[in-house]
Scaffold this motif. Structure first.
Motif, PDB file in Angstrom:
ATOM      1  N   THR A 124      38.852  42.062  37.623  1.00  0.00           N
ATOM      2  CA  THR A 124      40.161  42.119  37.268  1.00  0.00           C
ATOM      3  C   THR A 124      41.191  42.498  38.390  1.00  0.00           C
ATOM      4  O   THR A 124      40.710  42.790  39.451  1.00  0.00           O
ATOM      5  N   LYS A 125      42.171  42.037  38.196  1.00  0.00           N
ATOM      6  CA  LYS A 125      43.420  42.424  39.199  1.00  0.00           C
ATOM      7  C   LYS A 125      44.703  42.557  38.523  1.00  0.00           C
ATOM      8  O   LYS A 125      45.096  41.792  37.532  1.00  0.00           O
ATOM      9  N   PHE A 139      39.210  31.970  42.529  1.00  0.00           N
ATOM     10  CA  PHE A 139      38.696  32.649  43.629  1.00  0.00           C
ATOM     11  C   PHE A 139      39.480  34.175  43.388  1.00  0.00           C
ATOM     12  O   PHE A 139      40.580  33.994  43.190  1.00  0.00           O
ATOM     13  N   LEU A 140      38.966  35.228  43.420  1.00  0.00           N
ATOM     14  CA  LEU A 140      39.413  36.634  43.532  1.00  0.00           C
ATOM     15  C   LEU A 140      38.631  37.362  44.345  1.00  0.00           C
ATOM     16  O   LEU A 140      37.352  37.791  44.358  1.00  0.00           O
ATOM     17  N   LYS A 185      34.681  31.041  48.320  1.00  0.00           N
ATOM     18  CA  LYS A 185      33.734  30.160  47.562  1.00  0.00           C
ATOM     19  C   LYS A 185      34.537  30.356  46.069  1.00  0.00           C
ATOM     20  O   LYS A 185      34.559  31.229  45.407  1.00  0.00           O
ATOM     21  N   LEU A 186      34.757  28.853  45.514  1.00  0.00           N
ATOM     22  CA  LEU A 186      35.276  28.964  44.234  1.00  0.00           C
ATOM     23  C   LEU A 186      34.141  29.174  43.214  1.00  0.00           C
ATOM     24  O   LEU A 186      33.126  28.767  43.391  1.00  0.00           O
ATOM     25  N   LEU A 204      43.297  38.256  47.320  1.00  0.00           N
ATOM     26  CA  LEU A 204      43.764  36.962  46.705  1.00  0.00           C
ATOM     27  C   LEU A 204      43.021  36.637  45.422  1.00  0.00           C
ATOM     28  O   LEU A 204      42.160  36.612  45.257  1.00  0.00           O
ATOM     29  N   ILE A 205      44.051  36.098  44.505  1.00  0.00           N
ATOM     30  CA  ILE A 205      43.705  35.269  43.217  1.00  0.00           C
ATOM     31  C   ILE A 205      44.096  33.876  43.281  1.00  0.00           C
ATOM     32  O   ILE A 205      45.304  33.680  43.492  1.00  0.00           O
ATOM     33  N   TRP A 206      43.174  33.004  42.916  1.00  0.00           N
ATOM     34  CA  TRP A 206      43.525  31.637  43.328  1.00  0.00           C
ATOM     35  C   TRP A 206      42.659  30.829  42.216  1.00  0.00           C
ATOM     36  O   TRP A 206      41.581  31.221  41.664  1.00  0.00           O
ATOM     37  N   GLY A 207      43.247  29.548  41.850  1.00  0.00           N
ATOM     38  CA  GLY A 207      42.451  28.682  41.232  1.00  0.00           C
ATOM     39  C   GLY A 207      43.224  28.074  39.978  1.00  0.00           C
ATOM     40  O   GLY A 207      44.000  28.383  39.439  1.00  0.00           O
ATOM     41  N   ASN A 208      42.612  26.703  39.658  1.00  0.00           N
ATOM     42  CA  ASN A 208      43.223  26.269  38.495  1.00  0.00           C
ATOM     43  C   ASN A 208      43.065  26.882  37.309  1.00  0.00           C
ATOM     44  O   ASN A 208      43.746  26.732  36.527  1.00  0.00           O
TER      45      ASN A 208
END
Length: 232
Positions: free
Chosen positions: A70-71, A126-127, A14-15, A131-135
């Protein structure tokens, strides 16, 4: 014998809408490739910088209300503030926590001799543990690579517009953002960290001044920007 497998993650992500900071340590490739000793020291330092920045942040009011995600991957760190469904007042406080963490992180890194640069954006992300993802991440990385140039964490135009809108509505001002007189870009101001650390600041300025000798013109430009910022 039990068969051990890597833990799987849910496949229905879920974004979220959030404010995301991406910070990069500059000049680390040579350190990582130089020796195991130097490599291990930097790894230890990055984790210490993160822990110290987090400890400093936890002394701020409202932090318990707005936890950050955080990542850390290699010499990069991503920090996210989830602002999905938050009121305007809450977005200001969540933004303040994120900006404060970035400021603590940059200042503490500088105390330990590391220069950092990055980008801050607003958008979808998304984190999780994998995974870390998104615009929001893409925008922040592009800002770091194409716009930051100097050792600063630059805010995207969309984020500056949104924060200005919210500040006008709520009357709450975010003091940890500064506009650069050179190009008009807004960046995270961490000079407040050194308000009661005069000796530390003097040492950093002396060290940076010494680095000017023998550096390339490209590096000199970045060092001089940082010197001007800290001395002002």
């Amino acid at each position: 014998m039990d068969k051990k497998t890597t833990k799987k993650v849910p496949s229905s992500p879920k974004l979220r809408r959030g404010i995301l900071a991406y910070i990069d340590f500059l000049g680390t490739k040579n350190i990582i490739n130089s020796s195991n000793e130097a490599d291990t020291k930097m790894l230890t330092d990055i984790l210490e910088i993160y822990n110290r920045a987090l400890s400093e942040l936890e002394t701020k009011p409202n932090i318990s209300m707005f936890k950050l995600q955080t990542k850390i991957f290699s010499d990069n760190i991503v920090i996210c503030a989830d602002i999905s469904n938050l009121s305007d007042d809450a977005v200001v406080y969540a933004s303040g926590n994120l900006l404060a963490f970035v400021g603590f992180f940059q200042a503490i890194a500088l105390e330990k001799g590391y220069t950092t640069r990055g980008g801050l954006s607003i958008g979808s992300y998304f984190l999780n543990d994998v995974l870390i993802w998104g615009n929001a991440l893409v925008q922040a990385v592009v800002i770091e690579e194409d716009k930051a140039i100097y050792p600063r964490v630059v805010l995207s135009e969309d984020l500056v517009t949104e924060l200005s809108r919210i500040e006008a509505i709520t009357g709450i001002q975010l003091s940890s953002v500064k506009k650069d007189s050179l190009d008009g870009l807004s960046f995270v101001d961490y000079s407040w960290y050194f308000a009661d650390k005069e000796d530390s600041l003097k040492y950093i300025i002396t060290t940076l001044s010494e680095k000017l000798c023998g550096s390339t013109e490209r590096i000199k430009e970045k060092i001089q920007w940082q010197l001007n910022y800290l001395q002002s």
